[in-house]
Design an enzyme around this catalytic site. Sequence first.
Site, short mmCIF file in Angstrom:
data_model
loop_
_atom_site.label_atom_id
_atom_site.label_comp_id
_atom_site.label_asym_id
_atom_site.label_seq_id
_atom_site.Cartn_x
_atom_site.Cartn_y
_atom_site.Cartn_z
N GLY A 20 76.09 113.74 114.84
CA GLY A 20 76.90 112.86 114.00
C GLY A 20 77.81 112.02 114.86
N CYS A 21 78.32 110.94 114.28
CA CYS A 21 79.15 110.02 115.06
C CYS A 21 80.48 110.67 115.45
CB CYS A 21 79.37 108.71 114.32
SG CYS A 21 79.85 108.89 112.59
N PHE A 22 81.18 111.23 114.46
CA PHE A 22 82.46 111.88 114.79
C PHE A 22 82.27 113.00 115.81
CE2 PHE A 22 83.80 110.28 110.45
CZ PHE A 22 84.80 109.44 110.90
N THR A 40 80.03 113.33 118.10
CA THR A 40 79.76 112.77 119.43
C THR A 40 81.05 112.39 120.14
OG1 THR A 40 77.58 111.95 118.77
CG2 THR A 40 78.63 110.87 120.67
#
Lengths: 334, 334, 334, 334
Positions: B148-150, B152
């Site tokens: 997921g972006c967060f 990462t």
Amino acid sequence: MSVINVGIIGASGYTGLELVKILIKHPKFNLSYVANSEGGVMLSDLHPSLSGVYECKVLKTDVDELAQECELVFLAVPHQTAMAYVKPLIAKGVKVVDLSADYRLTQDLYEEFYCPHTDVQNLSHAVYGLPEINREALKSAKLVANPGCFPTSAILGLLPFMEKRLKNTPIIIDAKTGVSGAGKKLSDVTHFVNVNDNLFAYNPLMHRHAPEIAQKLHVDFDEVNFVPYLVPVTRGMISSIYIQVSGDFDAFELLREFYKDEQHVRVCKNPVDMKSVSGTNFCDIYVKQKGSVLFISSAIDNLMRGASSQAVVNANIMMGVDESAGIPNIAYVP
Amino acid sequence: MSVINVGIIGASGYTGLELVKILIKHPKFNLSYVANSEGGVMLSDLHPSLSGVYECKVLKTDVDELAQECELVFLAVPHQTAMAYVKPLIAKGVKVVDLSADYRLTQDLYEEFYCPHTDVQNLSHAVYGLPEINREALKSAKLVANPGCFPTSAILGLLPFMEKRLKNTPIIIDAKTGVSGAGKKLSDVTHFVNVNDNLFAYNPLMHRHAPEIAQKLHVDFDEVNFVPYLVPVTRGMISSIYIQVSGDFDAFELLREFYKDEQHVRVCKNPVDMKSVSGTNFCDIYVKQKGSVLFISSAIDNLMRGASSQAVVNANIMMGVDESAGIPNIAYVP
Amino acid sequence: MSVINVGIIGASGYTGLELVKILIKHPKFNLSYVANSEGGVMLSDLHPSLSGVYECKVLKTDVDELAQECELVFLAVPHQTAMAYVKPLIAKGVKVVDLSADYRLTQDLYEEFYCPHTDVQNLSHAVYGLPEINREALKSAKLVANPGCFPTSAILGLLPFMEKRLKNTPIIIDAKTGVSGAGKKLSDVTHFVNVNDNLFAYNPLMHRHAPEIAQKLHVDFDEVNFVPYLVPVTRGMISSIYIQVSGDFDAFELLREFYKDEQHVRVCKNPVDMKSVSGTNFCDIYVKQKGSVLFISSAIDNLMRGASSQAVVNANIMMGVDESAGIPNIAYVP
Amino acid sequence: MSVINVGIIGASGYTGLELVKILIKHPKFNLSYVANSEGGVMLSDLHPSLSGVYECKVLKTDVDELAQECELVFLAVPHQTAMAYVKPLIAKGVKVVDLSADYRLTQDLYEEFYCPHTDVQNLSHAVYGLPEINREALKSAKLVANPGCFPTSAILGLLPFMEKRLKNTPIIIDAKTGVSGAGKKLSDVTHFVNVNDNLFAYNPLMHRHAPEIAQKLHVDFDEVNFVPYLVPVTRGMISSIYIQVSGDFDAFELLREFYKDEQHVRVCKNPVDMKSVSGTNFCDIYVKQKGSVLFISSAIDNLMRGASSQAVVNANIMMGVDESAGIPNIAYVP
């Protein structure tokens, strides 16, 4: 009660404009003196949106003239400049609400973070103008140090929970501010291309508002960890606050109880946003607990509750006027 | 080495578009299959900016066809939908990089935060696609769960300092994300009027990316306090991370040493900003210490390092191609 | 064909950065000389987003050194400064693409709108670098005057319809530009607070790009009515063009036919937007007719087609390289 | 004069909110009835910024109840819905200010651009609520058709110059509007990602406000060429107007003379901007001439002068109250 004449020194900036906007609609105050360092222009040349609304000549600041005209003056000038005006104004019996940092800190902290203090005498009796903590003292104050914007949002968010806080655990304040907080001055951080569609921290853990927060909360500067972010927004400020707490309590109820008699704090069931307080003196606060960690989100308009409308509330209290007289409560929404 | 045929399922959304943009310029991959659930339109009708650049028909997803055509496929579809495709794809010998959440968590955590898992067999061998921690495992992976972006941005920021961290102290992650993270779907939080010149937290302390962060860092979910804010920015993400540390060390040097061999992490002397990583696979990290508190600011492009470009890096590793082949490194600046 | 060494004078600004971004990925050009007026810093200090991507020292401009190193140079310096470099560069046999206004106009028009011209000799053979009208001349040009951003979008929109235009009727160009067009310089019109959530015209009917448009279209300056608006956008430009036409024709078909062989113009069935061309050399054009009035909407990226990528196209043509070599065509979308 | 009870039908949208914000501060009107189609919620649930400022229950619209309660009602509902309310309200003697398009056009034009008209009887006596042209008729009006936002800005800009206009030359109106003009409804054109850092025209030369402009200016629809652009701004609207004129006159003086007695039009020496009228009922107008072409730039707040504050001005006139009573004149600046 008759009308009270008030003045503004420093009409050119954003906080000066906000003061004018509030005072020309104020039911008890009469804005009778508007000045900046040079004078000579029309106020609507400095602030074209006032054209046809309020026209007056901006005067070159003259303390004697001002003292004859006004009972109270708002100083919307940079720190250090403010001290130079406060001394003679107080001497002449004019009450002062100073929007700069000059009278917010003890001398030693001020001199560590700003510059040498040249008016220690008045510093000794200046009242920190956060009504929620100093209402009584404000009633008889001659000189009020209007709080900084970050400290206002951080302190109001933290106050209700300081007793629950675990000693010796860090206070984390991750704040986000609109660009108007940087003032009208041209700089790389106010250039549209650098700010638009972007985000960055500045002065992390080193900002001058951190000692102000610490001092007013009676904690060590070491315990306050303050990081401000610049967000692509014109006005508004939200402080994300994280503390560790002990004991069993309902954070929302505690918050609601704490502010139940305050008209300029709104306790919110949903996360706060910047726009709902924009243009008003409200501080909106939301709290959520997860185990021993408390997350508090506290929103203000940096130019209003963080500067000009809070200054007028302070002036209202100083002059015995109803605290919310003339204070805008209609947000710039949508 | 000959060209490797790859495909995309889920070409309609933002991450699908980013995958297309990267793959059509990739020196080793040939994008030979582009599909979504309905098919039948031209790709440049879904994404007009591709007109005259890359024209192809979007197919209705057909796993058999895809398996004949491609060695590897990127899944850019919602969680739950992804599982349904992974099973037959793996069965047919196609390698998969799944951009959804379906293979990121252990079964129990997944089912607590998402829904029942219907492909436990493949879950058991899926590799979490953060190259900085799983590079070796990725080389032989058949199925990669793209982070997921967060997570990462948070994990890359935290990793170098986990050994210095004081046990049992809270990890605070105050993240800020651009609106593209919410996808193309229409909702109140993507309406321009609600977002522009505004700021607010959502799902504070309850977001589904928190357990992903905890699991990959091998800490308790209770220790991760994660609050995301939506900022008026199209793309980009910064995580503000606060932890308590012990021992005497130079945080910047530790950070630099930790990532000295990583080409997609940049260690920064000044606070990071969103734009400098926009359009790239870089994660920019800044650190500053104050006493026992460490402030880490970690910036990525949520659609690139937080999704599509990281997916292609993972595919590069899986296919034995140079890790940075075809990965954009020129930021959308100014 | 071997690699061609090229240089940049004026690497500090936005167009300098865009030139670097294109040239370091260019398959035929080698960026071997990067300079500004002072020199001495690292390029990644001027443009932090280049950190870890392209590191070089910025040199203090030295025409002799440059002439030994490069076959062609891009001048990304202010007008007037450019002339001073062009003279010696041309004398030493270096080909020049000048991004300033210095060689775009005839001497009399230039001196009316800018300043005295000090290099009339080279002005006489400079080629106006709009490939769609001057491709042949560009092939043998030694000095190319790269068009202004507004003229590029306006001329490309107008060109196909000039024959249909009713003589002696006004050409209306209502243009909208992003703030990067104003450059890095600090000024009131680039201050975030003045631009954000706002809109205004500047220099209406008096902008210096109007004579450039008139001259290249071979119409009287009196006939061109040009008003630019500043919009709260970082990059991008759209010209709304209104002309009166006569005769019976299909405007869309005429437009499509006119540009059918051009790879850097896209004829659009739906109204154009800024983002779809952002980061690319495309000019997107839309046309709609209502009676005798033609509305043309022409979009470019002001820093790319309006400056740097068009400059590289011109250099490609001058050096006998494929016109689209190294020219970005992937838009910054979303 | 005693207080006048007024109501709002359609409190959910942006114009409904603006009406509430004005009416709760109005010195002569008492907001005694607030309704939408469903009723049953608190107004501050629909508009959280009103929390603690104005709390009331939103009623389910009931025309009988409303007629007993109110002398005048504002309709902030979609066209077609409005007609259905107007008929019974007028029959019961309630005065109506309708913010929809239902009573703005003649029947034939309305039916061409909208839908069949079901209340032709009231259409016959409805007064178009632009005070600058219909002040006398408004005094005795029972039903006022509040103008559209684009027509308000375009007509006020054009009015002073219609006599100077060359017959049979096109009127060009290139308008730019903030996103709030599209309402709260979710759609691709209100998705933040599509609007932010972007710009595009919509319905060029085909927008439904064009016939309204034509009819009120007494020109042929064929002569009005109207193109609206959506700009990444929340509120505000500027119309760029271009006409051809004859005769020798000073455009600025003509403009100033024309509006010298109007308190809600400001004639500006510098180009107008959106923010200076934001939150107010002002229309700011700038004019510049070049040969036979006149450029007029006319700015309003689309939700205020383009809808709600103009509606209250109309109500003031209808009820014999001072025209500017309760009308905000302090702009949302900065």
